[in-house]
Write an enzyme that holds these catalytic residues in place. Structure first.
Site, PDB file in Angstrom:
ATOM      1  N   TYR A   3       0.829  -1.216   0.000  1.00 20.91           N
ATOM      2  CA  TYR A   3       0.000   0.000   0.000  1.00 20.91           C
ATOM      3  C   TYR A   3       0.858   1.259   0.000  1.00 20.91           C
ATOM      4  O   TYR A   3       0.420   2.303  -0.457  1.00 20.91           O
ATOM      5  CB  TYR A   3      -0.896   0.039   1.244  1.00 20.91           C
ATOM      6  CG  TYR A   3      -2.231  -0.625   1.087  1.00 20.91           C
ATOM      7  CD1 TYR A   3      -2.344  -1.967   0.759  1.00 20.91           C
ATOM      8  CD2 TYR A   3      -3.416   0.097   1.289  1.00 20.91           C
ATOM      9  CE1 TYR A   3      -3.573  -2.576   0.640  1.00 20.91           C
ATOM     10  CE2 TYR A   3      -4.651  -0.503   1.171  1.00 20.91           C
ATOM     11  CZ  TYR A   3      -4.729  -1.839   0.846  1.00 20.91           C
ATOM     12  OH  TYR A   3      -5.958  -2.430   0.731  1.00 20.91           O
ATOM     13  N   LYS A  43       2.842 -15.280   2.686  1.00 18.12           N
ATOM     14  CA  LYS A  43       3.049 -16.030   1.431  1.00 18.12           C
ATOM     15  C   LYS A  43       4.538 -16.314   1.332  1.00 18.12           C
ATOM     16  O   LYS A  43       5.233 -15.912   0.386  1.00 18.12           O
ATOM     17  CB  LYS A  43       2.522 -15.182   0.250  1.00 18.12           C
ATOM     18  CG  LYS A  43       2.490 -15.902  -1.088  1.00 18.12           C
ATOM     19  CD  LYS A  43       1.390 -16.959  -1.200  1.00 18.12           C
ATOM     20  CE  LYS A  43       1.483 -17.679  -2.530  1.00 18.12           C
ATOM     21  NZ  LYS A  43       0.546 -18.829  -2.617  1.00 18.12           N
ATOM     22  N   ASP A  79      -3.289 -18.255   0.786  1.00 17.56           N
ATOM     23  CA  ASP A  79      -4.303 -18.934  -0.037  1.00 17.56           C
ATOM     24  C   ASP A  79      -4.984 -20.037   0.768  1.00 17.56           C
ATOM     25  O   ASP A  79      -6.211 -20.207   0.728  1.00 17.56           O
ATOM     26  CB  ASP A  79      -3.696 -19.465  -1.352  1.00 17.56           C
ATOM     27  CG  ASP A  79      -2.390 -20.233  -1.157  1.00 17.56           C
ATOM     28  OD1 ASP A  79      -1.820 -20.212  -0.038  1.00 17.56           O
ATOM     29  OD2 ASP A  79      -1.928 -20.866  -2.125  1.00 17.56           O
ATOM     30  N   ASP A 110      -6.515  -6.814   4.274  1.00 17.29           N
ATOM     31  CA  ASP A 110      -7.640  -6.149   3.619  1.00 17.29           C
ATOM     32  C   ASP A 110      -8.604  -7.203   3.102  1.00 17.29           C
ATOM     33  O   ASP A 110      -9.816  -7.132   3.328  1.00 17.29           O
ATOM     34  CB  ASP A 110      -7.113  -5.277   2.471  1.00 17.29           C
ATOM     35  CG  ASP A 110      -8.235  -4.566   1.732  1.00 17.29           C
ATOM     36  OD1 ASP A 110      -9.126  -4.022   2.407  1.00 17.29           O
ATOM     37  OD2 ASP A 110      -8.221  -4.566   0.487  1.00 17.29           O
ATOM     38  N   ASP A 144     -12.413  -8.820   5.072  1.00 19.16           N
ATOM     39  CA  ASP A 144     -13.738  -8.824   4.439  1.00 19.16           C
ATOM     40  C   ASP A 144     -14.306 -10.243   4.400  1.00 19.16           C
ATOM     41  O   ASP A 144     -15.481 -10.460   4.676  1.00 19.16           O
ATOM     42  CB  ASP A 144     -13.665  -8.288   2.993  1.00 19.16           C
ATOM     43  CG  ASP A 144     -13.882  -6.778   2.918  1.00 19.16           C
ATOM     44  OD1 ASP A 144     -13.551  -6.081   3.901  1.00 19.16           O
ATOM     45  OD2 ASP A 144     -14.383  -6.295   1.885  1.00 19.16           O
TER      46      ASP A 144
END
Ligand code: IPM
Ligand code: MG
Length: 358
Positions: free
Chosen positions: A138, A186, A218, A242, A246
């Protein structure tokens, strides 16, 4: 001395839900002062930029910030992107205020236990995503377009210090909960993730009572849907957080009800924080009295807990919310037959009344 709260209503349904949150905070009887300022698209329209210097100064001189939501189609095509409400407003505010720790609880509210779209979610869920908020892809430099405009790039950067401080906050929160922490990365691909793992392992050594494991992002996305009950605290970087927050929130079936806190470095019992609903500005329903104010109200509860060290008032607000839901009151987003449809302000009134009489 009363605590000072900076109020940033923002755009879309932001002003409506924040109005109800302030109403409820007043009903607690707490000794607070409120000061409002322009932020986001509203500030672009009113002051020519998404984060005016006066708004930033107000936040810096306050103990906490209560925010609605920013953005909307009206400001979607602003260039350069640094002038958009999301980037020049929200991301810049997070960075300027040093809000590196984003706490996003996803908790089932008992009266809405059947609302999850997944059967696996239809049991009590109580977990929290701890998202690093001021680093990673970001914010990393350089970023931009190359030459002819046909190549775009960002850079993901994490320092040991950035990982250490978010990991400590996450382990502290895990200690106050079920003492189970999954760190998500990751590491099979990314160098930032390998550093992340290394540092989290070091911090974990200071918290022997917390059971800690690592999970690839994942796999975590899949595990959240397969068996959400396995998680207590999920610790992860900005971008993965992020997305996973959600996902984790929707499993409870009530995205419109979920609060969040963005915290800085803690000083003893209290910490400076910005409190906002997880949902966005929902411009399509703005101004119609249909928005659900409960996420904003529950965000105000988190403000009492984290910034004012007042867990008792936070719990009072939460039980007033549960009581309004138990009595069958529902805004449009969670309405179903057999319940009573109420407007944004009627829901705020209902929670405020229950607080006053509790
Ligand atoms: C969030 C939002 C923001 C983010 C956007 C609006 C910049 O999605 O708070 O999760 O990506 O952090
Ligand atoms: Mg998001």
């Amino acid at each position: 001395m009363p605590y000072k709260v900076a109020v940033l209503p923002g755009d879309g349904i932001g002003p409506e839900v924040i109005h109800e949150a302030v109403k409820v905070v007043r009903a607690t009887g707490a000794n607070l002062t409120f000061e409002e300022a322009l932020f986001g698209g509203a500030a672009i329209d009113g002051a020519g930029e998404p984060l005016p210097a006066s708004t930033l100064a107000l936040c810096q001189s306050s103990h906490a910030v209560l925010m609605g939501a920013v953005g909307g189609p009206k400001w979607d095509n602003i260039t350069p992107p640094e002038h958009r409400p999301e980037i020049g407003g929200l991301l810049r505010l997070r960075k300027e205020l040093g809000l590196f720790a984003n706490v996003r609880p996803a908790k089932t509210l008992t009266p809405l236990i059947h609302a999850s779209p997944l059967t696996e979610g239809r049991s009590m869920i109580d977990r929290v995503v701890m998202r690093e908020l001021t680093g990673g892809i970001y914010f990393g430099q350089p970023r931009g377009r190359r030459d002819d405009g046909n190549t775009a790039f960002e850079t993901s950067v994490y320092t040991r210090h950035e990982i250490e401080r978010i990991a400590r906050q996450a382990f502290d929160i895990a200690m106050a909960r079920r003492r189970n922490l999954v760190s998500v990365d990751k590491a099979n691909v990314l160098e930032t993730s390998r550093l992340w793992r290394e540092v989290v392992n070091e911090i974990a050594a200071d918290y022997p009572q917390v059971s800690m494991s690592h999970m690839l992002v994942d796999n975590c996305a899949m595990q959240l849907v397969r068996d959400p009950s396995q998680f207590d605290v999920i610790l992860t970087e900005n971008m993965f957080g992020d997305i996973l927050s959600d996902e984790a929130s929707m499993i409870t079936g009530s995205l419109g009800l979920l609060p969040s806190a963005s915290l800085g470095e803690s000083k003893g019992e209290s910490v400076f924080g910005l409190y906002e609903p997880v949902h966005g500005s929902a411009p399509d329903i703005a101004g119609q009295g249909r928005a659900n104010p409960l996420a904003a109200i529950l965000s105000a509860a988190m403000m009492f807990q984290y910034s004012f060290g007042d867990g008792a008032t936070a719990a009072r607000i939460e039980s007033a919310v549960e009581s309004a839901l138990n009595d069958g009151l529902r805004t449009a987003d969670i309405f179903e037959s057999g319940t009573r449809l109420v407007s944004t302000s009627e829901m705020g009134d209902a929670v405020a009344e229950r607080l006053a009489s509790a």
